[in-house]
Write a protein that holds these residues in place. Structure first.
Motif, PDB file in Angstrom:
ATOM      1  N   GLN A  28       0.830  -1.206   0.000  1.00  0.00           N
ATOM      2  CA  GLN A  28       0.000   0.000   0.000  1.00  0.00           C
ATOM      3  C   GLN A  28       0.866   1.258   0.000  1.00  0.00           C
ATOM      4  OE1 GLN A  28      -2.680   2.139  -0.711  1.00  0.00           O
ATOM      5  NE2 GLN A  28      -3.839   0.400   0.141  1.00  0.00           N
ATOM      6  N   PHE A  29       1.956   1.223   0.735  1.00  0.00           N
ATOM      7  CA  PHE A  29       2.835   2.395   0.821  1.00  0.00           C
ATOM      8  C   PHE A  29       3.641   2.598  -0.461  1.00  0.00           C
ATOM      9  CE2 PHE A  29       6.965   4.284   2.194  1.00  0.00           C
ATOM     10  CZ  PHE A  29       6.483   5.538   2.523  1.00  0.00           C
ATOM     11  N   THR A  30       4.177   1.515  -1.009  1.00  0.00           N
ATOM     12  CA  THR A  30       5.057   1.652  -2.171  1.00  0.00           C
ATOM     13  C   THR A  30       4.304   1.733  -3.493  1.00  0.00           C
ATOM     14  OG1 THR A  30       5.335  -0.757  -2.288  1.00  0.00           O
ATOM     15  CG2 THR A  30       6.994   0.501  -1.052  1.00  0.00           C
ATOM     16  N   ASP A  31       3.160   0.996  -3.596  1.00  0.00           N
ATOM     17  CA  ASP A  31       2.450   0.916  -4.875  1.00  0.00           C
ATOM     18  C   ASP A  31       1.034   1.496  -4.834  1.00  0.00           C
ATOM     19  OD1 ASP A  31       4.716  -0.474  -5.509  1.00  0.00           O
ATOM     20  OD2 ASP A  31       3.708  -2.274  -6.235  1.00  0.00           O
ATOM     21  N   LYS A  32       0.595   1.932  -3.662  1.00  0.00           N
ATOM     22  CA  LYS A  32      -0.748   2.510  -3.505  1.00  0.00           C
ATOM     23  C   LYS A  32      -1.846   1.527  -3.932  1.00  0.00           C
ATOM     24  CE  LYS A  32       0.801   6.710  -2.455  1.00  0.00           C
ATOM     25  NZ  LYS A  32       0.628   7.294  -1.117  1.00  0.00           N
ATOM     26  N   ARG A  33      -1.656   0.267  -3.565  1.00  0.00           N
ATOM     27  CA  ARG A  33      -2.698  -0.710  -3.906  1.00  0.00           C
ATOM     28  C   ARG A  33      -2.788  -1.768  -2.812  1.00  0.00           C
ATOM     29  NH1 ARG A  33      -0.500  -5.366  -6.681  1.00  0.00           N
ATOM     30  NH2 ARG A  33       1.739  -5.140  -7.035  1.00  0.00           N
ATOM     31  N   PHE A 148       2.620   4.899  18.287  1.00  0.00           N
ATOM     32  CA  PHE A 148       1.471   4.013  18.060  1.00  0.00           C
ATOM     33  C   PHE A 148       0.513   4.600  17.038  1.00  0.00           C
ATOM     34  CE2 PHE A 148      -2.955   2.803  19.330  1.00  0.00           C
ATOM     35  CZ  PHE A 148      -2.901   1.498  18.854  1.00  0.00           C
ATOM     36  N   MET A 149      -0.012   3.724  16.207  1.00  0.00           N
ATOM     37  CA  MET A 149      -0.986   4.128  15.210  1.00  0.00           C
ATOM     38  C   MET A 149      -1.792   2.904  14.782  1.00  0.00           C
ATOM     39  SD  MET A 149      -0.029   6.386  11.842  1.00  0.00           S
ATOM     40  CE  MET A 149       0.743   7.638  12.879  1.00  0.00           C
ATOM     41  N   GLU A 150      -3.079   3.098  14.530  1.00  0.00           N
ATOM     42  CA  GLU A 150      -3.875   2.055  13.895  1.00  0.00           C
ATOM     43  C   GLU A 150      -3.989   2.364  12.411  1.00  0.00           C
ATOM     44  OE1 GLU A 150      -6.682   0.081  17.348  1.00  0.00           O
ATOM     45  OE2 GLU A 150      -7.638   1.294  15.785  1.00  0.00           O
ATOM     46  N   THR A 151      -3.909   1.319  11.591  1.00  0.00           N
ATOM     47  CA  THR A 151      -3.905   1.493  10.144  1.00  0.00           C
ATOM     48  C   THR A 151      -4.848   0.501   9.482  1.00  0.00           C
ATOM     49  OG1 THR A 151      -2.129  -0.125   9.812  1.00  0.00           O
ATOM     50  CG2 THR A 151      -1.451   2.167  10.161  1.00  0.00           C
ATOM     51  N   SER A 152      -5.123   0.777   8.217  1.00  0.00           N
ATOM     52  CA  SER A 152      -5.799  -0.191   7.365  1.00  0.00           C
ATOM     53  C   SER A 152      -5.040  -0.262   6.050  1.00  0.00           C
ATOM     54  CB  SER A 152      -7.261   0.205   7.098  1.00  0.00           C
ATOM     55  OG  SER A 152      -7.798  -0.603   6.059  1.00  0.00           O
ATOM     56  N   ALA A 153      -4.407  -1.391   5.803  1.00  0.00           N
ATOM     57  CA  ALA A 153      -3.720  -1.569   4.522  1.00  0.00           C
ATOM     58  C   ALA A 153      -4.735  -1.619   3.385  1.00  0.00           C
ATOM     59  CB  ALA A 153      -2.884  -2.847   4.545  1.00  0.00           C
ATOM     60  N   LYS A 154      -5.986  -1.965   3.699  1.00  0.00           N
ATOM     61  CA  LYS A 154      -7.025  -2.067   2.668  1.00  0.00           C
ATOM     62  C   LYS A 154      -7.498  -0.690   2.209  1.00  0.00           C
ATOM     63  CE  LYS A 154     -11.485  -4.250   1.668  1.00  0.00           C
ATOM     64  NZ  LYS A 154     -12.542  -5.155   2.206  1.00  0.00           N
ATOM     65  N   THR A 155      -7.800   0.188   3.161  1.00  0.00           N
ATOM     66  CA  THR A 155      -8.306   1.523   2.816  1.00  0.00           C
ATOM     67  C   THR A 155      -7.202   2.563   2.749  1.00  0.00           C
ATOM     68  OG1 THR A 155      -8.672   2.222   5.114  1.00  0.00           O
ATOM     69  CG2 THR A 155     -10.441   0.955   4.040  1.00  0.00           C
ATOM     70  N   ALA A 156      -5.992   2.187   3.168  1.00  0.00           N
ATOM     71  CA  ALA A 156      -4.813   3.068   3.221  1.00  0.00           C
ATOM     72  C   ALA A 156      -4.844   4.048   4.397  1.00  0.00           C
ATOM     73  CB  ALA A 156      -4.624   3.849   1.910  1.00  0.00           C
ATOM     74  N   GLU A 157      -5.815   3.902   5.286  1.00  0.00           N
ATOM     75  CA  GLU A 157      -5.900   4.801   6.435  1.00  0.00           C
ATOM     76  C   GLU A 157      -4.616   4.744   7.270  1.00  0.00           C
ATOM     77  OE1 GLU A 157      -8.727   5.686  10.354  1.00  0.00           O
ATOM     78  OE2 GLU A 157      -8.789   3.727   9.375  1.00  0.00           O
ATOM     79  N   ASN A 158      -3.993   5.899   7.443  1.00  0.00           N
ATOM     80  CA  ASN A 158      -2.804   6.094   8.278  1.00  0.00           C
ATOM     81  C   ASN A 158      -1.555   5.355   7.797  1.00  0.00           C
ATOM     82  OD1 ASN A 158      -4.033   7.839  10.065  1.00  0.00           O
ATOM     83  ND2 ASN A 158      -4.612   6.239  11.511  1.00  0.00           N
ATOM     84  N   GLU A 160       0.380   5.951   5.130  1.00  0.00           N
ATOM     85  CA  GLU A 160       1.393   6.964   4.801  1.00  0.00           C
ATOM     86  C   GLU A 160       1.988   7.559   6.071  1.00  0.00           C
ATOM     87  OE1 GLU A 160       3.135   9.609   1.657  1.00  0.00           O
ATOM     88  OE2 GLU A 160       1.950   7.795   1.520  1.00  0.00           O
ATOM     89  N   ASP A 161       1.122   7.920   7.013  1.00  0.00           N
ATOM     90  CA  ASP A 161       1.577   8.557   8.249  1.00  0.00           C
ATOM     91  C   ASP A 161       2.487   7.637   9.057  1.00  0.00           C
ATOM     92  OD1 ASP A 161       0.152  10.809   7.627  1.00  0.00           O
ATOM     93  OD2 ASP A 161      -1.543  10.358   8.939  1.00  0.00           O
ATOM     94  N   ALA A 162       2.197   6.341   9.045  1.00  0.00           N
ATOM     95  CA  ALA A 162       3.011   5.399   9.822  1.00  0.00           C
ATOM     96  C   ALA A 162       4.471   5.436   9.372  1.00  0.00           C
ATOM     97  CB  ALA A 162       2.456   3.987   9.685  1.00  0.00           C
ATOM     98  N   TYR A 163       4.681   5.404   8.069  1.00  0.00           N
ATOM     99  CA  TYR A 163       6.047   5.437   7.543  1.00  0.00           C
ATOM    100  C   TYR A 163       6.679   6.827   7.688  1.00  0.00           C
ATOM    101  CZ  TYR A 163       5.337   0.861   5.319  1.00  0.00           C
ATOM    102  OH  TYR A 163       5.114  -0.469   5.074  1.00  0.00           O
ATOM    103  N   VAL A 164       5.911   7.856   7.339  1.00  0.00           N
ATOM    104  CA  VAL A 164       6.473   9.206   7.336  1.00  0.00           C
ATOM    105  C   VAL A 164       6.752   9.704   8.751  1.00  0.00           C
ATOM    106  CG1 VAL A 164       6.056  11.616   6.700  1.00  0.00           C
ATOM    107  CG2 VAL A 164       5.437   9.789   5.108  1.00  0.00           C
ATOM    108  N   ASP A 165       5.849   9.421   9.694  1.00  0.00           N
ATOM    109  CA  ASP A 165       6.081   9.858  11.079  1.00  0.00           C
ATOM    110  C   ASP A 165       7.316   9.171  11.666  1.00  0.00           C
ATOM    111  OD1 ASP A 165       3.835  11.353  10.767  1.00  0.00           O
ATOM    112  OD2 ASP A 165       2.664  10.403  12.360  1.00  0.00           O
TER     113      ASP A 165
END
Length: 213
Positions: A28-33, A148-158, A160-165
């Motif tokens: 999701q982070f590298t290919d946006k899918r 700490f962060m909750e994410t969704s690899a399916k919807t892309a929620e957070n 980007e922020d997980a890696y960038v933060d």
């Protein structure tokens, strides 16, 4: 962006139980899918992407590790020289949360002492199946000094922020001289942009971490 126009390369590692979504977070982070059916990772997989932090071009090199116990000895070698780590569990599977301490102890034993670790509660899109509360994840992170962060690899929620933060915290440590950027064993490599005079290197006031990669 040219492969040569970066200020730093930062090595990440993604760790956690099998099936928590580590490979999906990388994709999701590298290919946006999102790829719902993903083969189990054998050993490690690799991805890379550029991000920008405070005007600096940073290339993230991300190693996605297998969660199976049989590959643990292989993945341990990738802890060394990782400046950032994403420690992932699945909010719908309590056992993946209960195993976090094992993964964390492994990471701290085999990685640099200054490695930035972000705890990720993945699959936040499956709220109806949640068995691990946000508060539990937050409390574990606070107790062990993690982000700490909750994410969704399916919807892309957070995602980007997980890696960038994580990159922001690592860059802050670079500026403070926590990392010796002349030692690639820290998981940080100075890009040719800085080496050729495109920017100034931070002064390492603490002597850095000399763990070998």
């Amino acid at each position: 962006m040219s492969n040569f126009a970066y200020d730093y390369i930062i090595k990440y590692i993604i760790i956690g139980d099998t099936g928590v979504g580590k490979s999906c977070l990388l994709l999701q982070f590298t290919d946006k899918r999102f790829q719902p059916a993903h083969d189990l990772t054998i050993g490690v997989e690799f991805g890379a992407r550029f991000v920008e932090v405070e005007g600096k071009k940073i290339k993230l090199q991300i190693w996605d590790t297998a969660g199976q116990e049989s590959f643990r000895s292989i993945t341990r070698s990738y802890y060394r020289g990782a400046a950032g780590a994403l420690l992932v569990y699945d909010i719908t599977r309590r056992e993946t949360f209960e195993h976090l301490l094992i993964w964390l102890e492994d990471a701290r034993q085999h990685s640099n002492s200054d490695t930035t670790i972000m705890l990720i509660g993945n699959k936040s899109d499956l709220e109806s199946k949640r068995v691990v509360s946000y508060a539990e994840g937050e409390a574990f992170a606070r107790q062990h000094g993690l982000f700490f962060m909750e994410t969704s690899a399916k919807t892309a929620e957070n995602v980007e922020d997980a890696y960038v933060d994580t990159a922001k915290d690592i860059y802050e440590k670079i500026k403070q001289g926590v990392f010796d950027v002349t030692n690639e064993g820290t998981g940080i490599k100075v890009g040719s942009h800085l080496q050729s005079g495109g920017g100034s290197l931070p002064i390492n006031v603490n002597g850095g971490n000399n763990n070998c990669c």
